[in-house]
Motif scaffolding. Structure first.
Motif, PDB file in Angstrom:
ATOM      1  N   ARG A   1      69.145  38.584  31.690  1.00  0.00           N
ATOM      2  CA  ARG A   1      70.115  38.603  30.892  1.00  0.00           C
ATOM      3  C   ARG A   1      70.281  36.864  30.507  1.00  0.00           C
ATOM      4  O   ARG A   1      71.240  36.554  31.661  1.00  0.00           O
TER       5      ARG A   1
ATOM      6  N   THR B   1      84.207  35.536  32.163  1.00  0.00           N
ATOM      7  CA  THR B   1      83.195  35.988  31.133  1.00  0.00           C
ATOM      8  C   THR B   1      83.867  36.953  30.006  1.00  0.00           C
ATOM      9  O   THR B   1      84.267  36.356  29.014  1.00  0.00           O
TER      10      THR B   1
ATOM     11  N   ARG C   1      79.127  55.926  29.167  1.00  0.00           N
ATOM     12  CA  ARG C   1      77.592  54.958  29.363  1.00  0.00           C
ATOM     13  C   ARG C   1      76.767  56.191  29.936  1.00  0.00           C
ATOM     14  O   ARG C   1      77.117  56.688  30.801  1.00  0.00           O
TER      15      ARG C   1
ATOM     16  N   HIS D   1      81.346  43.559  42.119  1.00  0.00           N
ATOM     17  CA  HIS D   1      82.081  42.052  42.284  1.00  0.00           C
ATOM     18  C   HIS D   1      82.360  41.887  43.469  1.00  0.00           C
ATOM     19  O   HIS D   1      83.200  42.746  44.108  1.00  0.00           O
TER      20      HIS D   1
ATOM     21  N   ASN E   1      72.331  53.606  33.884  1.00  0.00           N
ATOM     22  CA  ASN E   1      72.577  52.096  33.700  1.00  0.00           C
ATOM     23  C   ASN E   1      73.381  51.363  34.649  1.00  0.00           C
ATOM     24  O   ASN E   1      74.364  51.615  34.590  1.00  0.00           O
TER      25      ASN E   1
ATOM     26  N   GLY F   1      70.399  47.851  30.755  1.00  0.00           N
ATOM     27  CA  GLY F   1      71.389  47.765  29.719  1.00  0.00           C
ATOM     28  C   GLY F   1      70.679  46.860  28.744  1.00  0.00           C
ATOM     29  O   GLY F   1      71.162  46.833  27.406  1.00  0.00           O
TER      30      GLY F   1
ATOM     31  N   SER G   1      77.614  37.348  32.062  1.00  0.00           N
ATOM     32  CA  SER G   1      77.000  36.680  33.018  1.00  0.00           C
ATOM     33  C   SER G   1      75.677  36.515  32.919  1.00  0.00           C
ATOM     34  O   SER G   1      75.126  37.329  32.368  1.00  0.00           O
TER      35      SER G   1
END
Ligand code: TXA
Ligand code: MG
Length: 337
Positions: free
Chosen positions: A185, A25, A48, A57, A52, A220, A171
């Motif tokens: 999302r 991605t 950041r 992974h 959030n 986010g 993603s």
């Protein structure tokens, strides 16, 4: 990449350091998901907000079971249909992943990427890897190692260059903590695809709506993700009218001394006499449009373009994801013609 390099990257991850790596991605900024200090390093490097949460992974489906609780059937169906690949599922977490990684939530977002470098890093390090997109907070996600270096050079221990990413948009995130899987999302895996695999699907109604009082469920997605330095407006309508409207506005802006940028397609690019025109490719090639969008936005930033007009890309499959990112970047400034 060679074995020595991968060994070094894996050592960095195990020691709590930061490695930026390619996925199918966008590029991710990776650290050991089980190490709270490493997660904090990610927030610091990106600038950041620490509420959030990060995506964890994994390199094997069994790792989903290791970090979650009460997995619904839909999780297995979606994993079977789309993993490894550009889909993230949000599920109830157990204690295996620290709160620093998940921003204090009692859920965890999990993705099994398909990019060989991402998989090699997860497997060779022996760690599940927490990774947000490898951009500074407020910049477009990086689709090349050069984009990562632009934002994070000197802030990370290593950047692995795997060339341009194939998909170019982040993603699809699906929340599986309620009855019906809900897209938080949009991305390359569409609502229809999720519905076919899981039996049902809907999209977070708060997405792309600024008039609702409930904020989007993915933290986010609440922020204005990325605002280009220039003023970006999206022009929607029939093709000929869109071109005419953009040309009129571009000429007026140029007459006022503003530098103008135009986001167009191969079919229309030659129709804009004023301004710096960037084409995303053929209008019916939505993969190319998705893959090129962030690059074009970064280019305009680099050139300090002051006024940007974009055509609209309501393409059938990934169109929802493309328009979600474009409209967010434009702060929902739309000109309807
Ligand atoms: O394609 C991608 O997903 C890329 C690559 C690197 O894998 N990663 C990515 O991560 O886009 P990031 O951190 O830029 O975006 C993660 C999004 C954020 O909007 C975050 O709020 C949301 O996922 N998120 C993470 N954990 C969540 C959770 N438990 N519940 C709801 N939303 C969550
Ligand atoms: Mg991001």
């Amino acid at each position: 990449m060679d074995a020595g390099c991968m060994r070094e990257a894996s050592d960095i991850i195990r020691r709590g350091g930061l490695v930026a790596f390619p996925t199918e991605t966008v590029y991710g900024l990776g650290a050991d998901a089980a190490n709270p200090a490493a997660a904090n390093n990610i927030y610091q490097a990106k600038g950041r907000p620490s509420d959030n949460p990060l995506i964890v992974h994994i390199g094997d489906i069994s790792q989903l079971e290791q970090i979650s609780e009460k997995l619904p059937k839909a999780a297995y169906r979606l994993a079977e249909a789309f993993w490894p690949g550009p889909l993230t599922v949000v599920v109830k977490k157990n204690g295996a992943i620290p709160r620093e990684t998940t921003g204090g939530l009692d859920t965890v977002a999990v993705r099994f990427p398909s990019h060989p470098v991402a998989l090699a890093l997860i497997r060779e390090s022996g760690c599940m890897i927490a990774a947000p997109s490898a951009n500074l907070s407020g910049r477009p996600s990086p689709t090349s190692a050069a984009h990562v270096a632009e934002d994070l050079w000197g802030r990370v221990d290593m950047i692995i260059d795997g060339g341009d990413t194939r998909i170019g948009l982040e993603s699809t995130i699906v929340d599986l903590t309620e009855e019906v899987p809900m897209i938080l999302r949009p991305g390359y895996i569409t609502e229809d695809m999720i519905r076919r695999a899981a039996g049902a699907a809907k999209t977070d109604p708060a997405l792309d709506r600024e008039d609702l009082h409930t904020p989007p469920k993915a933290p986010g997605m609440r922020y204005r993700h990325y605002a280009p330095r220039g003023d970006l407006k999206v022009v929607q309508g029939a093709a000929e009218q869109v071109i005419e409207e953009i040309n009129q506005r571009a000429a007026a802006d140029a007459a006022r001394g503003l530098s103008v940028g135009i986001i167009a397609t191969e079919e229309s690019a030659h129709r804009y006499p004023t301004g710096r025109v960037m084409s995303l490719g053929r209008r019916d090639d939505e993969d190319a449009i998705a893959a090129g969008l962030y690059h074009v936005l970064r280019e305009f930033d680099g050139e300090n373009v002051q006024s940007i007009y974009s055509e609209s890309f309501d393409t059938p499959r990934i169109g929802q994801a493309i328009m979600n990112r474009l409209l967010k970047a434009a702060g929902h400034q739309v000109i309807q013609v």
